[in-house]
Design a protein around this motif. Structure first.
Motif, PDB file in Angstrom:
ATOM      1  N   ALA A 138       0.818  -1.220   0.000  1.00 24.47           N
ATOM      2  CA  ALA A 138       0.000   0.000   0.000  1.00 24.47           C
ATOM      3  C   ALA A 138       0.851   1.270   0.000  1.00 24.47           C
ATOM      4  N   MET A 139       2.079   1.171   0.504  1.00 29.45           N
ATOM      5  CA  MET A 139       2.951   2.349   0.576  1.00 29.45           C
ATOM      6  C   MET A 139       3.459   2.781  -0.804  1.00 29.45           C
ATOM      7  N   PHE A 140       3.259   1.922  -1.780  1.00 29.85           N
ATOM      8  CA  PHE A 140       3.779   2.187  -3.130  1.00 29.85           C
ATOM      9  C   PHE A 140       2.648   2.341  -4.141  1.00 29.85           C
ATOM     10  N   ASP A 141       1.446   2.649  -3.644  1.00 30.79           N
ATOM     11  CA  ASP A 141       0.286   2.864  -4.515  1.00 30.79           C
ATOM     12  C   ASP A 141       0.643   3.954  -5.528  1.00 30.79           C
ATOM     13  N   PRO A 142       0.514   3.669  -6.816  1.00 33.84           N
ATOM     14  CA  PRO A 142       0.895   4.646  -7.845  1.00 33.84           C
ATOM     15  C   PRO A 142       0.188   5.999  -7.722  1.00 33.84           C
ATOM     16  N   SER A 143      -0.983   6.037  -7.093  1.00 34.17           N
ATOM     17  CA  SER A 143      -1.692   7.302  -6.954  1.00 34.17           C
ATOM     18  C   SER A 143      -1.093   8.195  -5.863  1.00 34.17           C
ATOM     19  N   ASP A 144      -0.320   7.616  -4.939  1.00 34.53           N
ATOM     20  CA  ASP A 144       0.308   8.391  -3.873  1.00 34.53           C
ATOM     21  C   ASP A 144       1.471   7.594  -3.268  1.00 34.53           C
ATOM     22  N   PRO A 145       2.514   7.375  -4.063  1.00 37.74           N
ATOM     23  CA  PRO A 145       3.617   6.533  -3.570  1.00 37.74           C
ATOM     24  C   PRO A 145       4.492   7.255  -2.539  1.00 37.74           C
ATOM     25  N   VAL A 146       5.103   6.467  -1.691  1.00 34.83           N
ATOM     26  CA  VAL A 146       6.056   6.997  -0.724  1.00 34.83           C
ATOM     27  C   VAL A 146       7.194   7.696  -1.471  1.00 34.83           C
ATOM     28  N   TYR A 147       7.765   8.708  -0.865  1.00 33.47           N
ATOM     29  CA  TYR A 147       8.844   9.506  -1.447  1.00 33.47           C
ATOM     30  C   TYR A 147      10.045   8.628  -1.799  1.00 33.47           C
ATOM     31  N   GLN A 148      10.492   8.731  -3.024  1.00 32.75           N
ATOM     32  CA  GLN A 148      11.659   7.997  -3.543  1.00 32.75           C
ATOM     33  C   GLN A 148      11.562   6.493  -3.244  1.00 32.75           C
ATOM     34  N   GLY A 149      10.395   5.953  -3.503  1.00 34.78           N
ATOM     35  CA  GLY A 149      10.120   4.555  -3.182  1.00 34.78           C
ATOM     36  C   GLY A 149      11.045   3.553  -3.845  1.00 34.78           C
ATOM     37  N   GLU A 150      11.345   3.732  -5.118  1.00 35.06           N
ATOM     38  CA  GLU A 150      12.224   2.781  -5.811  1.00 35.06           C
ATOM     39  C   GLU A 150      13.630   2.801  -5.230  1.00 35.06           C
ATOM     40  N   ALA A 151      14.148   3.975  -4.928  1.00 32.76           N
ATOM     41  CA  ALA A 151      15.476   4.077  -4.306  1.00 32.76           C
ATOM     42  C   ALA A 151      15.468   3.444  -2.916  1.00 32.76           C
ATOM     43  N   LEU A 152      14.380   3.657  -2.182  1.00 32.16           N
ATOM     44  CA  LEU A 152      14.237   3.062  -0.853  1.00 32.16           C
ATOM     45  C   LEU A 152      14.298   1.540  -0.944  1.00 32.16           C
ATOM     46  N   LEU A 153      13.516   0.969  -1.864  1.00 28.10           N
ATOM     47  CA  LEU A 153      13.512  -0.486  -2.032  1.00 28.10           C
ATOM     48  C   LEU A 153      14.894  -1.004  -2.413  1.00 28.10           C
ATOM     49  N   HIS A 154      15.567  -0.311  -3.303  1.00 26.10           N
ATOM     50  CA  HIS A 154      16.899  -0.733  -3.746  1.00 26.10           C
ATOM     51  C   HIS A 154      17.889  -0.756  -2.565  1.00 26.10           C
ATOM     52  N   LYS A 155      17.875   0.291  -1.754  1.00 27.74           N
ATOM     53  CA  LYS A 155      18.803   0.342  -0.610  1.00 27.74           C
ATOM     54  C   LYS A 155      18.455  -0.703   0.447  1.00 27.74           C
TER      55      LYS A 155
END
Length: 182
Positions: free
Chosen positions: A17-34
């Motif tokens: 839910a934190m990565f919902d395209p309508s309101d994703p968490v800030y810099q979500g892809e970078a967060l997941l990568h780290k």
């Protein structure tokens, strides 16, 4: 508190839910990568990994059992990982987290996840109050813009405040045993 030097990686509320395209968490892809990098290094050093999974009331994006409630698939837990379910911002409150850490003789917790100003902040302070050595991975927690501040400002502010409760390190500075997480 034990005098051991056992570490555990705790990943807080990194759920679909934190990565919902309508309101994703800030810099979500970078967060997941780290976070993926931290997980890889923790696993290679046999460091226990704890996933904290937040649950809200029925009909909300984090309703237990819903797609949004599930841990994000890019950081899926393995059979040996521990999943902690919580209903409040404090990962210790009315959960089995402390019991699981004590059972493994953990003295240092390394924190990453979502939401900076709520669950990450509360868990960081609670861990310190319970006698744990705390490392907050300052570039692997995130949030959303508020009415008054950008997500980046909220993250920076909390990194400043939480230095009183934790050692702050970037993901590439975190060590598990003698190996740095990259």
């Amino acid at each position: 508190m034990s005098t051991s030097n056992q570490q555990a990686l705790i990943i807080i509320d990194v759920q679909n839910a934190m990565f919902d395209p309508s309101d994703p968490v800030y810099q979500g892809e970078a967060l997941l990568h780290k976070i993926q990098g931290l997980i890889t290094k923790a696993r290679s050093n046999h460091i226990p990994i704890f996933y904290v999974q937040h649950e809200e009331r029925d009909g909300t994006p984090l309703e237990r059992g819903s797609q949004g409630w599930l841990i994000h698939p890019s950081i899926s837990p393995q059979e040996t990982d521990v999943i902690i379910h919580k209903k409040t911002p404090d990962s210790f409150y009315e959960t089995k987290l402390r019991q699981e850490l004590v059972q493994r003789d953990i003295s240092e917790v390394i924190l990453a996840g979502i939401q900076t100003e709520i669950c990450v902040d509360t868990t960081c302070r609670a861990a310190r109050s319970q006698g744990y050595q705390v490392t907050l991975v300052k570039d692997t927690h995130s949030t959303w813009d508020s009415n008054d501040l950008t997500a980046d400002q909220i993250i920076q502010h909390h990194n400043n405040v939480l230095q009183w409760f934790a050692s702050l390190k970037n993901a590439d500075e975190v060590t598990f045993g003698n190996i740095e997480a990259r």
